[in-house]
Write a protein that holds these residues in place. Structure first.
Motif, short mmCIF file in Angstrom:
data_model
loop_
_atom_site.label_atom_id
_atom_site.label_comp_id
_atom_site.label_asym_id
_atom_site.label_seq_id
_atom_site.Cartn_x
_atom_site.Cartn_y
_atom_site.Cartn_z
N TYR B 11 0.95 -1.26 0.07
CA TYR B 11 0.13 0.07 -0.01
C TYR B 11 0.94 1.18 -0.05
O TYR B 11 1.73 1.34 0.77
CB TYR B 11 -0.88 -0.08 1.24
N VAL B 21 2.68 -5.33 2.46
CA VAL B 21 1.76 -6.32 3.35
C VAL B 21 2.26 -8.02 3.01
O VAL B 21 2.24 -8.77 3.83
CB VAL B 21 0.36 -6.03 3.12
N PRO B 40 0.70 -14.13 13.22
CA PRO B 40 0.05 -13.20 14.05
C PRO B 40 -0.73 -12.15 13.35
O PRO B 40 -0.78 -12.02 12.36
CB PRO B 40 1.46 -12.30 14.71
N SER B 41 -1.54 -11.41 14.21
CA SER B 41 -2.36 -10.38 13.74
C SER B 41 -1.54 -9.29 12.63
O SER B 41 -0.34 -8.99 13.20
CB SER B 41 -3.07 -9.58 14.81
N ALA B 43 -0.19 -10.07 9.87
CA ALA B 43 0.86 -10.61 9.37
C ALA B 43 0.73 -10.60 7.66
O ALA B 43 1.34 -10.78 6.95
CB ALA B 43 0.82 -12.18 9.58
N SER B 46 -5.43 -12.21 5.84
CA SER B 46 -6.67 -11.55 5.18
C SER B 46 -6.45 -11.23 3.76
O SER B 46 -7.08 -11.48 3.05
CB SER B 46 -7.37 -10.67 6.06
N THR B 47 -5.28 -10.63 3.85
CA THR B 47 -4.93 -9.83 2.50
C THR B 47 -4.48 -11.23 1.43
O THR B 47 -4.98 -10.92 0.43
CB THR B 47 -3.48 -8.94 2.74
N1 LIG Z 1 -6.23 -0.99 2.51
C1 LIG Z 1 -5.01 -1.00 3.30
N2 LIG Z 1 -4.31 0.00 3.21
C2 LIG Z 1 -2.92 0.21 3.95
N3 LIG Z 1 -2.74 -0.97 4.71
C3 LIG Z 1 -3.66 -2.12 4.75
C4 LIG Z 1 -4.79 -1.93 4.07
N4 LIG Z 1 -5.22 -3.30 4.41
C5 LIG Z 1 -4.76 -3.98 5.36
N5 LIG Z 1 -3.53 -3.04 5.55
C6 LIG Z 1 -2.29 -3.50 6.39
O1 LIG Z 1 -1.91 -4.95 6.01
C7 LIG Z 1 -1.38 -5.51 7.15
C8 LIG Z 1 -2.14 -7.08 6.93
O2 LIG Z 1 -3.29 -6.93 7.13
P1 LIG Z 1 -4.37 -8.08 7.00
O3 LIG Z 1 -3.69 -8.84 6.04
O4 LIG Z 1 -5.87 -7.86 7.49
O5 LIG Z 1 -3.63 -8.84 8.38
P2 LIG Z 1 -4.44 -10.28 9.14
O6 LIG Z 1 -3.07 -11.05 9.04
O7 LIG Z 1 -4.45 -9.56 10.64
O8 LIG Z 1 -5.37 -10.58 8.42
C9 LIG Z 1 -1.97 -4.72 8.32
O9 LIG Z 1 -0.73 -4.16 8.99
C10 LIG Z 1 -2.95 -3.66 7.75
O10 LIG Z 1 -2.75 -2.60 8.73
#
Ligand SMILES: Nc1ncnc2c1ncn2[C@@H]1O[C@H](COP(=O)(O)OP(=O)(O)O)[C@@H](O)[C@H]1O
Ligand SMILES: [Mg+2]
Lengths: 639, 225
Positions: B11, B21, B40-41, B43, B46-47
């Motif tokens: 991003y 990410v 961990p959270s 990481a 979800s992405t």
């Molecule tokens: N639209 C976005 N813009 C900027 N950063 C993002 C966005 N969506 C997710 N992130 C960042 O990407 C990282 C991974 O998020 P995510 O995939 O949701 O983690 P998790 O492993 O908890 O599911 C986090 O640090 C989050 O803040």
């Protein structure tokens, strides 16, 4: 009329130049002995002021008695069967009555536009209220009392409507100049219209009051948010949100319905106007200039001097370069003036046939129909030979031939105008039949008319009509010079082209069409803006839903269809309601329509499709925006 | 089934800087696997799942789905590929509040070429299978969290996907409800559906046959169990 002149009778409590532009000189009416014996002419109107406490009904009753007494006394002229009598009209009805339906309809249109604007304002404020529910909830949570919140919202909507009201008045000041310029010759007494304090105050009060009223409703709705819900859900599909959506939807539906009514009304009027402009007036108004002449009695006594003067004018004018033909008439078609005359048909006994002929009469010179280019259908035009001493001749129009001699050849038939001395009765033989002319208006069917040669029915006031090869206005100064060389004291009045005369005859329609067109356009625009606003808000509100749907398989066109479909549903409901309203209300327009039914299918269809098109466009833009939304944003953790 | 090569997601942070990410992800996932993505959270789990689910396409690198190069597809082709193959269970359920359980289940079917009567039959079967027939006319807010997630899972599998992606499907549930869903996944997996779930729970990961560890966007332990 000089500025210092005042009409001798105060009218409607008003003094002043109310007749400015209509007459320059007022002279007393006087009749000769002969004229007083004449009972065939009907060209005078009587004006009178009723004694206080006397109603026009009583006046009518009294007149009925008087005319009823004449009938047995002058059997020749007013047989019972002619329905002869006098009718009492209020002067106000007479002066402004003709415009009444049009003005009422315009007033209705203004009210509709105001309603639509109110609906629009409410929709906008509702959307704002919706998007600020959280803000309001936080304010309440922080201790703002309901009164305080209300005051805050009230100040906002009052401010909005005051700004709107002021802008409207500024526009009105400009618009009035345009209006008076456009409508001066059309709407009686329009000249007297101004934006006085009462009008301004009333308009301002209405605009501010509606602004507050329609602004406060959504304010109240959003000032009572269910606290926890609003704070928690962040405006996502709460039940109060659903209520507001319903209100917003029904407002847009009513905007569409009202706009449709206006558009259909404007469409019908416009179609009438187009039809009217296509009507063949029965003559060719192009390249004809007209001017009025009126000979003073002292200088030109009855008969020969008048006839000679006009003959001389014609001789000289016809010789002018650029002049094709020239003629005189005592009344010009579509000019608003008219004369009629009763007559007898040879060999018909009115007491038996119960037909008492009385038709429009015109006095003309030989080339009149050549100037007007009105076709000769039978027989001949008048010639120089049809002079005062020659046998009486008359030309009739087709409508008259059909009315009195159906299935027969009218040529060679004879009529007379009666005389107190039966020995002196002069017969007039029909020598020609000409095409019909729309005299009273393009929207009025031609009436039976008959024409006498000027030398055989000399009027002192005549109208010169000159046809030239090209633009006839170039002739005006030459004409004036020519008349002055015959009689330096003789002015040329009311000089105008025949096209102007014809144009002015449809000016009231043009104005109603233009104004209603403007109102309908505003309504269309407002409805479009309303739909745009509602759909935009819907898209924002449903960002999450759209994201989810796209994640679950919705393609762009599915989203587009969903959003536009929502708009179309609103438009559909609005259109149905609008069409029903239109069906119920276009009847009111009937008086203003010409050869168009109040339920004209094409107009209804075309207008509905136009409105649907605008609505579609207005919803397409936000719908497109919705399809471009990144579902990831909608689905992100904090949604 | 899935082949990722040097996949990266970042991003913009502004000033020309980027926040990564996901870094250089190279991963092969075979058909029939039941994979648990852990870490961990923050990481990037979800992405990663949203990229696999073809919701997100702002990444670089290569993604082959059954030999189809996803990175070369147009939005519409990607959506079609997704509709034909993938069911998604969201961490936050994402049921639509204004629709009933029945209508929520119907959504994925309505975007596939399935006739009305067939749709009704499929929704009926699914309601049966998840034992939520009695809830079909209720709105999501009238259900408990567990029931909502059950509906979300039902919605994810209703179009009979070959791959189920589930982002912390039991995150908000009691353990007994969670177990129910895990058993369901296990059963689906046994029937041939490939499953990729994000989970924090070792116990849930135990239902699967492979764990992928993510840390700060890097795959740290791409080994088989
Ligand atoms: N639209 C976005 N813009 C900027 N950063 C993002 C966005 N969506 C997710 N992130 C960042 O990407 C990282 C991974 O998020 P995510 O995939 O949701 O983690 P998790 O492993 O908890 O599911 C986090 O640090 C989050 O803040
Ligand atoms: Mg996550």
């Amino acid at each position: 009329m000089p500025a210092s002149f005042e009409f001798p009778i105060p009218l409607f409590g008003l003094q002043g130049n109310q007749f400015a532009g209509r007459a320059d000189i007022w002279k007393p009416v006087s009749f000769t002995e002969d004229e007083l014996k004449q009972r065939g002419g009907r060209s005078y109107g009587v004006i009178g002021r009723l004694r206080s406490g006397v109603s026009s009904k009583q006046a009518q009753a009294e007149l009925n008695t008087i005319t009823a007494n004449w009938i047995p006394r002058f059997k020749e002229n007013y047989a019972v069967e002619t329905g002869f009598g006098a009718r009492v009209y209020g002067l106000q009805d007479q002066v402004v009555g003709g415009m009444r339906p049009a003005l009422l309809i315009l007033l209705g249109a203004v009210a509709l536009v105001l309603l639509i604007a109110c609906a629009n304002l409410t929709t906008m404020l509702l959307a704002r209220g919706g998007s600020r529910e959280r803000e309001m909830a936080i304010r309440v949570a922080l201790g703002a009392g309901p009164m305080r919140l209300l005051r805050f919202l009230l100040i906002e909507s009052v401010l909005l409507s005051v700004i709107g009201g002021v802008a409207g008045i500024v526009a009105a000041i400009w618009g009035l100049d345009v209006l008076t310029a456009v409508g001066a010759k059309t709407v009686p007494r329009l000249r007297e219209v101004n934006l006085d304090a009462t009008v301004l105050f009333l308009t301002f009060v209405i605009s501010v009051a509606t602004g507050i009223l329609f602004g406060i409703a959504p304010a109240v709705a959003s000032a009572k948010p269910e606290l926890t819900e609003a704070l928690k859900e962040g405006g996502r599909g709460t039940s109060s949100g659903a209520r507001r959506n319903q209100l917003r939807n029904s407002l847009v539906v009513s905007e569409i319905a009202l706009a449709l009514v206006l558009l259909i009304g404007a469409g019908l009027l416009m179609k009438s106007f187009v039809h009217l402009q296509k009507v063949n007036p029965g003559f060719n108004p192009k390249n004809v200039v007209t001017a009025e002449l009126s000979l003073p009695l002292l200088k030109y006594p009855r008969g020969k001097p008048v006839i000679d003067f006009y003959a001389e004018v014609l001789r000289r004018v016809s010789a002018l370069p650029g002049v094709q033909t020239a003629a005189f008439t005592n009344v010009l078609p579509l000019s608003g003036s008219n004369t009629d005359n009763s007559f007898h048909i040879e060999g018909r006994n009115e007491m038996q046939t119960k037909v008492f002929p009385d038709e429009e009469i015109r006095s003309i010179t030989p080339d009149y129909f050549r100037v007007l280019q009105t076709p000769l259908l039978r027989g001949r035009f008048f010639t120089e030979a049809d002079n005062a001493d020659a046998p009486g001749v008359v030309i009739i129009n087709q409508a008259m031939a059909k009315k009195y001699w159906p299935g027969e050849d009218a040529v060679r038939k004879r009529i007379n105008f009666g005389d107190s001395d039966p020995q002196k009765i002069k017969w007039f033989m029909v020598v020609g039949v000409v095409g019909d002319i729309h005299h009273q208006g393009l929207d009025v069917d031609p009436k039976p008319e008959f024409y006498l040669p000027h030398p055989q029915r000399a009027y002192r006031g005549m109208i010169l009509a000159v046809r030239s090869g090209q633009d006839s206005r170039a002739l005006i100064s030459t004409l004036r010079k020519e008349i002055q060389s015959i009689d330096p004291d003789q002015p040329l009045a009311n000089v105008r082209t025949l096209e102007t005369v014809a144009g002015e005859s449809i000016a009231p329609r043009r104005m109603s069409v233009a104004l209603l067109g403007v109102f309908a356009s505003i309504a269309l625009l407002l409805a479009g803006v309303g739909i745009y606003g509602v759909i935009s808000y819907l898209v924002v509100q449903r960002t999450h839903e759209i994201g989810v749907r796209m994640a679950l398989g919705a393609q762009r066109q599915d989203v587009l269809r969903m959003v536009v479909g929502h708009a179309l549903k609103l438009v559909g409901i609005g259109a149905v309601i609008g069409l029903v309203l239109a069906l119920l209300s276009t009847r009111a327009l009937a008086a203003l329509l010409y050869s168009v039914s109040a339920f004209d299918l094409t107009t209804f269809l075309f207008v509905t499709i136009t409105l649907a098109g605008v609505a579609l466009l207005a919803s397409y833009v936000p719908a497109l925006r919705a399809t471009r939304a990144d579902p990831m944003i909608a689905l992100s953790h904090n949604a | 089934m899935i082949k990722l090569r040097n996949l990266e997601r970042s991003y913009p942070l502004g000033h020309g800087k980027f926040f990564y990410v996901l870094r250089d992800i190279t991963l092969d996932l075979a058909e029939g696997e039941f994979v648990s993505v852990m870490g961990p959270s923050g990481a990037g789990k979800s992405t990663l799942l949203h990229i696999l689910g073809m919701h997100d396409h702002g990444w670089t690198g290569e993604y082959f789905f059954n030999e189809t190069a996803v990175h070369h597809l147009k939005a519409k082709e990607r959506a079609t590929l997704r509709n034909e193959n993938i069911g998604f269970v969201f961490q936050q359920y994402h049921l639509l509040d204004d629709l009933t359980v029945y209508e929520n289940l119907e959504i994925p079917l309505s975007y596939r070429k399935i006739g009305r009567s067939e749709r009704a039959a499929i929704v009926g079967d699914t309601l049966d299978r998840f034992q939520i027939v009695g809830k079909k006319d209720l709105y999501p807010r009238q259900l408990s969290g567990g029931q909502q997630q059950l509906v979300a899972v039902a919605r994810a599998i209703i179009a009979d996907p070959k791959l189920i992606l589930a982002d912390e499907p039991t995150g908000n549930l009691h353990s007994s409800q969670g177990e129910e869903i895990m058993q369901l996944f296990q059963k689906l997996n046994a029937e041939g559906t490939t499953i990729i779930q994000v989970t924090h729970s070792e116990k849930n990961a135990g239902y699967g046959n492979r764990i992928v560890q993510l840390r700060d966007g890097w795959v740290v332990e791409p080994d088989r169990k």
